[in-house]
Scaffold this motif. Sequence first.
Motif, PDB file in Angstrom:
ATOM      1  N   ALA A  95       0.843  -1.206   0.000  1.00 52.72           N
ATOM      2  CA  ALA A  95       0.000   0.000   0.000  1.00 52.72           C
ATOM      3  C   ALA A  95       0.877   1.254   0.000  1.00 52.72           C
ATOM      4  N   GLN A  96       1.950   1.245   0.791  1.00 55.38           N
ATOM      5  CA  GLN A  96       2.849   2.400   0.812  1.00 55.38           C
ATOM      6  C   GLN A  96       3.497   2.607  -0.554  1.00 55.38           C
ATOM      7  N   TRP A  97       3.867   1.524  -1.200  1.00 53.61           N
ATOM      8  CA  TRP A  97       4.458   1.614  -2.527  1.00 53.61           C
ATOM      9  C   TRP A  97       3.449   2.150  -3.530  1.00 53.61           C
ATOM     10  N   MET A  98       2.211   1.651  -3.458  1.00 56.03           N
ATOM     11  CA  MET A  98       1.174   2.127  -4.375  1.00 56.03           C
ATOM     12  C   MET A  98       0.833   3.595  -4.118  1.00 56.03           C
ATOM     13  N   ILE A  99       0.901   4.026  -2.868  1.00 56.94           N
ATOM     14  CA  ILE A  99       0.677   5.437  -2.555  1.00 56.94           C
ATOM     15  C   ILE A  99       1.774   6.283  -3.195  1.00 56.94           C
ATOM     16  N   ALA A 100       3.010   5.797  -3.123  1.00 61.73           N
ATOM     17  CA  ALA A 100       4.122   6.530  -3.734  1.00 61.73           C
ATOM     18  C   ALA A 100       4.001   6.544  -5.256  1.00 61.73           C
ATOM     19  N   VAL A 101       3.560   5.436  -5.844  1.00 64.13           N
ATOM     20  CA  VAL A 101       3.445   5.348  -7.298  1.00 64.13           C
ATOM     21  C   VAL A 101       2.301   6.226  -7.803  1.00 64.13           C
ATOM     22  N   THR A 102       1.137   6.121  -7.152  1.00 63.33           N
ATOM     23  CA  THR A 102      -0.043   6.858  -7.623  1.00 63.33           C
ATOM     24  C   THR A 102      -0.092   8.281  -7.091  1.00 63.33           C
ATOM     25  N   GLU A 103       0.716   8.584  -6.092  1.00 64.29           N
ATOM     26  CA  GLU A 103       0.727   9.883  -5.417  1.00 64.29           C
ATOM     27  C   GLU A 103      -0.655  10.243  -4.870  1.00 64.29           C
ATOM     28  N   SER A 104      -1.423   9.219  -4.500  1.00 67.61           N
ATOM     29  CA  SER A 104      -2.746   9.418  -3.910  1.00 67.61           C
ATOM     30  C   SER A 104      -2.947   8.364  -2.828  1.00 67.61           C
ATOM     31  N   LEU A 105      -3.292   8.820  -1.639  1.00 66.23           N
ATOM     32  CA  LEU A 105      -3.515   7.899  -0.529  1.00 66.23           C
ATOM     33  C   LEU A 105      -4.659   6.949  -0.836  1.00 66.23           C
TER      34      LEU A 105
END
Length: 114
Positions: A61-71
């Motif tokens: 989830a942290q990686w996906m937040i960094a990739v998508t730049e959306s929590l």
Amino acid sequence: MEGQNYKQFFDSIKEHAKLEIEYSKLTLAEKMSIILSRAIIVAILIIFGAGAVMLLLWAFAQWMIAVTESLWAGVLIAIAVVGLLALLVYGYRKQLIINPVTRFVTKLFLTQEE
């Protein structure tokens, strides 16, 4: 004399039945202890595995937040992955869970001891 032979015969049958009952009790106790120990091991592995999966999902989830730049997008993608994995496990529950457990129990109770 004839009555004595019958008495000895019935006494030996009675003794044999007692021994068979005792053997059955011991066999049942052994098999139940095997099942209980396996259940405890599986429970411990599930607890540790759940912890590991939770940490992996948090990292994902942290990686996906960094990739998508959306929590929200990152968390929703992580939830979707978990849902997909849950559906796969449910879909293959017979091959993954039911068949191995059935094989274990039938092998444990139906195999002849030497």
